[in-house]
Write a protein that holds these residues in place. Structure first.
Motif, PDB file in Angstrom:
ATOM      1  N   ASP A   1       2.816  -9.043  -8.464  1.00  0.00           N
ATOM      2  CA  ASP A   1       2.118  -7.777  -8.266  1.00  0.00           C
ATOM      3  C   ASP A   1       0.614  -7.920  -8.454  1.00  0.00           C
ATOM      4  O   ASP A   1      -0.157  -7.056  -7.999  1.00  0.00           O
ATOM      5  CB  ASP A   1       2.653  -6.724  -9.243  1.00  0.00           C
ATOM      6  CG  ASP A   1       4.089  -6.331  -8.942  1.00  0.00           C
ATOM      7  OD1 ASP A   1       4.538  -6.575  -7.802  1.00  0.00           O
ATOM      8  OD2 ASP A   1       4.761  -5.796  -9.844  1.00  0.00           O
ATOM      9  N   SER A   2       0.180  -8.975  -9.138  1.00  0.00           N
ATOM     10  CA  SER A   2      -1.251  -9.183  -9.364  1.00  0.00           C
ATOM     11  C   SER A   2      -1.998  -9.531  -8.081  1.00  0.00           C
ATOM     12  O   SER A   2      -3.228  -9.430  -8.020  1.00  0.00           O
ATOM     13  CB  SER A   2      -1.477 -10.297 -10.390  1.00  0.00           C
ATOM     14  OG  SER A   2      -0.913 -11.521  -9.939  1.00  0.00           O
ATOM     15  N   VAL A   3      -1.271  -9.953  -7.044  1.00  0.00           N
ATOM     16  CA  VAL A   3      -1.891 -10.265  -5.759  1.00  0.00           C
ATOM     17  C   VAL A   3      -2.079  -8.975  -4.980  1.00  0.00           C
ATOM     18  O   VAL A   3      -1.119  -8.258  -4.690  1.00  0.00           O
ATOM     19  CB  VAL A   3      -1.033 -11.257  -4.951  1.00  0.00           C
ATOM     20  CG1 VAL A   3      -1.614 -11.442  -3.554  1.00  0.00           C
ATOM     21  CG2 VAL A   3      -0.950 -12.593  -5.666  1.00  0.00           C
ATOM     22  N   ARG A   4      -3.323  -8.672  -4.644  1.00  0.00           N
ATOM     23  CA  ARG A   4      -3.606  -7.445  -3.908  1.00  0.00           C
ATOM     24  C   ARG A   4      -3.094  -7.573  -2.475  1.00  0.00           C
ATOM     25  O   ARG A   4      -3.151  -8.645  -1.862  1.00  0.00           O
ATOM     26  CB  ARG A   4      -5.113  -7.180  -3.887  1.00  0.00           C
ATOM     27  CG  ARG A   4      -5.480  -5.847  -3.241  1.00  0.00           C
ATOM     28  CD  ARG A   4      -6.971  -5.669  -3.134  1.00  0.00           C
ATOM     29  NE  ARG A   4      -7.290  -4.553  -2.260  1.00  0.00           N
ATOM     30  CZ  ARG A   4      -8.462  -4.352  -1.680  1.00  0.00           C
ATOM     31  NH1 ARG A   4      -9.447  -5.202  -1.896  1.00  0.00           N
ATOM     32  NH2 ARG A   4      -8.659  -3.318  -0.884  1.00  0.00           N
ATOM     33  N   THR A   5      -2.603  -6.471  -1.923  1.00  0.00           N
ATOM     34  CA  THR A   5      -2.144  -6.448  -0.537  1.00  0.00           C
ATOM     35  C   THR A   5      -2.681  -5.199   0.148  1.00  0.00           C
ATOM     36  O   THR A   5      -3.147  -4.258  -0.497  1.00  0.00           O
ATOM     37  CB  THR A   5      -0.613  -6.462  -0.445  1.00  0.00           C
ATOM     38  OG1 THR A   5      -0.095  -5.261  -1.042  1.00  0.00           O
ATOM     39  CG2 THR A   5      -0.034  -7.683  -1.149  1.00  0.00           C
ATOM     40  N   VAL A   6      -2.610  -5.181   1.465  1.00  0.00           N
ATOM     41  CA  VAL A   6      -3.011  -4.013   2.238  1.00  0.00           C
ATOM     42  C   VAL A   6      -2.046  -3.858   3.402  1.00  0.00           C
ATOM     43  O   VAL A   6      -1.555  -4.846   3.949  1.00  0.00           O
ATOM     44  CB  VAL A   6      -4.462  -4.150   2.753  1.00  0.00           C
ATOM     45  CG1 VAL A   6      -4.599  -5.326   3.720  1.00  0.00           C
ATOM     46  CG2 VAL A   6      -4.936  -2.862   3.426  1.00  0.00           C
ATOM     47  N   GLU A   7      -1.746  -2.623   3.753  1.00  0.00           N
ATOM     48  CA  GLU A   7      -0.878  -2.358   4.897  1.00  0.00           C
ATOM     49  C   GLU A   7      -1.707  -2.342   6.168  1.00  0.00           C
ATOM     50  O   GLU A   7      -2.751  -1.669   6.230  1.00  0.00           O
ATOM     51  CB  GLU A   7      -0.151  -1.033   4.730  1.00  0.00           C
ATOM     52  CG  GLU A   7       0.866  -0.757   5.844  1.00  0.00           C
ATOM     53  CD  GLU A   7       1.680   0.491   5.599  1.00  0.00           C
ATOM     54  OE1 GLU A   7       1.385   1.517   6.256  1.00  0.00           O
ATOM     55  OE2 GLU A   7       2.598   0.445   4.743  1.00  0.00           O
ATOM     56  N   VAL A   8      -1.264  -3.084   7.173  1.00  0.00           N
ATOM     57  CA  VAL A   8      -1.963  -3.134   8.459  1.00  0.00           C
ATOM     58  C   VAL A   8      -0.981  -2.782   9.560  1.00  0.00           C
ATOM     59  O   VAL A   8       0.233  -3.001   9.443  1.00  0.00           O
ATOM     60  CB  VAL A   8      -2.580  -4.525   8.711  1.00  0.00           C
ATOM     61  CG1 VAL A   8      -3.528  -4.912   7.588  1.00  0.00           C
ATOM     62  CG2 VAL A   8      -1.501  -5.587   8.880  1.00  0.00           C
ATOM     63  N   ALA A   9      -1.512  -2.230  10.633  1.00  0.00           N
ATOM     64  CA  ALA A   9      -0.694  -1.906  11.798  1.00  0.00           C
ATOM     65  C   ALA A   9      -0.557  -3.143  12.672  1.00  0.00           C
ATOM     66  O   ALA A   9      -1.533  -3.862  12.915  1.00  0.00           O
ATOM     67  CB  ALA A   9      -1.330  -0.770  12.583  1.00  0.00           C
ATOM     68  N   THR A  10       0.664  -3.407  13.148  1.00  0.00           N
ATOM     69  CA  THR A  10       0.914  -4.510  14.068  1.00  0.00           C
ATOM     70  C   THR A  10       1.769  -4.014  15.215  1.00  0.00           C
ATOM     71  O   THR A  10       2.292  -2.896  15.182  1.00  0.00           O
ATOM     72  CB  THR A  10       1.632  -5.684  13.365  1.00  0.00           C
ATOM     73  OG1 THR A  10       3.016  -5.339  13.178  1.00  0.00           O
ATOM     74  CG2 THR A  10       1.006  -6.009  12.026  1.00  0.00           C
ATOM     75  N   GLY A  11       1.934  -4.870  16.225  1.00  0.00           N
ATOM     76  CA  GLY A  11       2.779  -4.501  17.347  1.00  0.00           C
ATOM     77  C   GLY A  11       4.226  -4.322  16.961  1.00  0.00           C
ATOM     78  O   GLY A  11       5.004  -3.704  17.692  1.00  0.00           O
ATOM     79  N   GLU A  12       4.617  -4.858  15.795  1.00  0.00           N
ATOM     80  CA  GLU A  12       5.986  -4.741  15.307  1.00  0.00           C
ATOM     81  C   GLU A  12       6.107  -3.700  14.199  1.00  0.00           C
ATOM     82  O   GLU A  12       7.110  -3.657  13.498  1.00  0.00           O
ATOM     83  CB  GLU A  12       6.474  -6.097  14.814  1.00  0.00           C
ATOM     84  CG  GLU A  12       6.462  -7.166  15.898  1.00  0.00           C
ATOM     85  CD  GLU A  12       6.833  -8.542  15.371  1.00  0.00           C
ATOM     86  OE1 GLU A  12       6.977  -8.679  14.136  1.00  0.00           O
ATOM     87  OE2 GLU A  12       6.975  -9.458  16.188  1.00  0.00           O
ATOM     88  N   GLY A  13       5.073  -2.883  14.049  1.00  0.00           N
ATOM     89  CA  GLY A  13       5.091  -1.869  13.008  1.00  0.00           C
ATOM     90  C   GLY A  13       4.205  -2.264  11.838  1.00  0.00           C
ATOM     91  O   GLY A  13       3.620  -3.354  11.820  1.00  0.00           O
ATOM     92  N   PRO A  14       4.097  -1.408  10.831  1.00  0.00           N
ATOM     93  CA  PRO A  14       3.226  -1.708   9.697  1.00  0.00           C
ATOM     94  C   PRO A  14       3.766  -2.851   8.852  1.00  0.00           C
ATOM     95  O   PRO A  14       4.979  -3.029   8.725  1.00  0.00           O
ATOM     96  CB  PRO A  14       3.216  -0.397   8.906  1.00  0.00           C
ATOM     97  CG  PRO A  14       4.484   0.292   9.283  1.00  0.00           C
ATOM     98  CD  PRO A  14       4.753  -0.097  10.702  1.00  0.00           C
ATOM     99  N   GLN A  15       2.859  -3.660   8.307  1.00  0.00           N
ATOM    100  CA  GLN A  15       3.256  -4.714   7.380  1.00  0.00           C
ATOM    101  C   GLN A  15       2.153  -4.914   6.353  1.00  0.00           C
ATOM    102  O   GLN A  15       0.995  -4.569   6.592  1.00  0.00           O
ATOM    103  CB  GLN A  15       3.529  -6.032   8.100  1.00  0.00           C
ATOM    104  CG  GLN A  15       2.304  -6.705   8.681  1.00  0.00           C
ATOM    105  CD  GLN A  15       2.633  -8.027   9.360  1.00  0.00           C
ATOM    106  OE1 GLN A  15       3.772  -8.309   9.692  1.00  0.00           O
ATOM    107  NE2 GLN A  15       1.618  -8.851   9.583  1.00  0.00           N
ATOM    108  N   ARG A  16       2.537  -5.459   5.207  1.00  0.00           N
ATOM    109  CA  ARG A  16       1.566  -5.709   4.146  1.00  0.00           C
ATOM    110  C   ARG A  16       1.121  -7.165   4.203  1.00  0.00           C
ATOM    111  O   ARG A  16       1.932  -8.071   4.374  1.00  0.00           O
ATOM    112  CB  ARG A  16       2.149  -5.377   2.773  1.00  0.00           C
ATOM    113  CG  ARG A  16       2.566  -3.919   2.631  1.00  0.00           C
ATOM    114  CD  ARG A  16       2.571  -3.466   1.186  1.00  0.00           C
ATOM    115  NE  ARG A  16       1.235  -3.352   0.630  1.00  0.00           N
ATOM    116  CZ  ARG A  16       0.430  -2.281   0.782  1.00  0.00           C
ATOM    117  NH1 ARG A  16       0.840  -1.249   1.492  1.00  0.00           N
ATOM    118  NH2 ARG A  16      -0.765  -2.251   0.230  1.00  0.00           N
TER     119      ARG A  16
END
Length: 300
Positions: free
Chosen positions: A79-94
């Motif tokens: 959980d200490s690794v920061r992530t962000v949700e991005v839009a892709t052609g296959e749907g959102p992913q982190r």
């Protein structure tokens, strides 16, 4: 050596595993070597990684084994690794965002040799703050790619845009223009294409926009396709997946004729920094493209 070693608060397992074989005077690189390198260069590379989603180029069994690019954050990442949700052609992913030294070292633990970073930041993913020209030679030799890179820098200067240059760590050079976040990727790529077209028209025997290698001949590709949503660039000081562990090294424009694309390696970067410092320590402020577009229209 112990089965694990702690670096920057990260447990590095199998520290003696060779990730990159040696080449020439460059020694082999173990997982522990990469982790310590990431710790050592964190202050230099983090400004170019913070707030950018990355794609991880991973080599679980080292450079001689299978590899893969991983965009979606694995479930086992802490959980200490920061992530962000991005839009892709296959749907959102982190995707992973490298926010601190610990995360950078953790990438080494995951046998990620090279983090490839987006050209935009998490708060405005649709609007890049970098414009990139990737100069890729079609045949061996440095004269053509150096000339091509210089021509890009000269035209940008004529258009009123300040650019910086770095080695790719492979076969060519990257020219980067810091941008104000005013345009979306389509607009930025359209501008980059217009710049490249002017250059190709001026030097048709030297430059090309033809992506297919069998159609380039011996011309240098002025690659503008990195200027797209979700496309990436190797950040400064990142290790490339090649024997000897060359790095993508920032250089001054004056060094273009003397520093080869794969000349700077992980093991000798410290000596270079002591001798030359960090050429990208103070990047130009972000620039708009309005004035440059008007000047470019007069060039066309």
């Amino acid at each position: 050596m112990s089965d694990e070693v702690e670096v920057a608060g990260v447990r590095v397992t199998k520290p003696d595993k060779v990730l990159v074989p040696g080449a020439g005077d460059a020694p082999e690189v173990t997982k522990l070597d990469l982790a310590r390198y990431h710790e050592a260069i964190a202050d230099l590379v983090l400004p170019h990684l913070r707030d950018r989603p990355i794609s991880m180029q991973r080599f679980p069994d080292g450079l001689d084994g299978p590899s893969f690019y991983e965009k979606k954050v694995p479930s086992h990442f802490p959980d200490s690794v920061r992530t962000v949700e991005v839009a892709t052609g296959e749907g959102p992913q982190r995707q992973v965002v490298v926010a601190d030294t610990r995360t950078l070292v953790y990438l080494a633990q995951q046998a990620c040799l090279t983090p490839h970073a987006w050209l935009s930041r998490t708060d405005r993913l649709e609007r890049p703050d970098q414009l990139v020209f990737d100069l890729d030679p079609s045949v061996p030799g440095l004269a053509a790619v150096r000339r091509a890179t210089a021509l890009v820098g000269e035209l940008l200067d004529d258009l009123g845009l300040t650019s910086v240059v770095k080695t790719s760590g492979s076969r060519g050079y990257h020219v980067v223009v810091p941008l104000r976040r005013l345009q979306d990727f389509d607009e930025v790529r359209d501008f980059a294409r217009q710049v490249a077209q002017v250059l190709v028209e001026r030097e048709p025997d030297l430059l090309t926009l033809e992506a297919r290698k069998d159609r380039r001949g011996d011309r240098v590709l002025v690659d503008i396709m990195r200027n797209g949503y979700g496309q990436t660039l190797v950040p400064p000081y990142a290790v490339r997946a090649r024997p000897g562990a060359p790095v993508s090294a920032p250089i001054t424009w004056a060094e273009l004729g003397s520093v080869e694309p794969d000349q700077v390696h992980l093991h000798d970067l410290d000596r270079r920094l002591q001798r030359c410092g960090d050429p990208w320590a103070e990047l130009p402020r972000g620039q708009g493209l309005g004035g440059a577009r008007r000047r470019l229209a007069r060039e066309s």
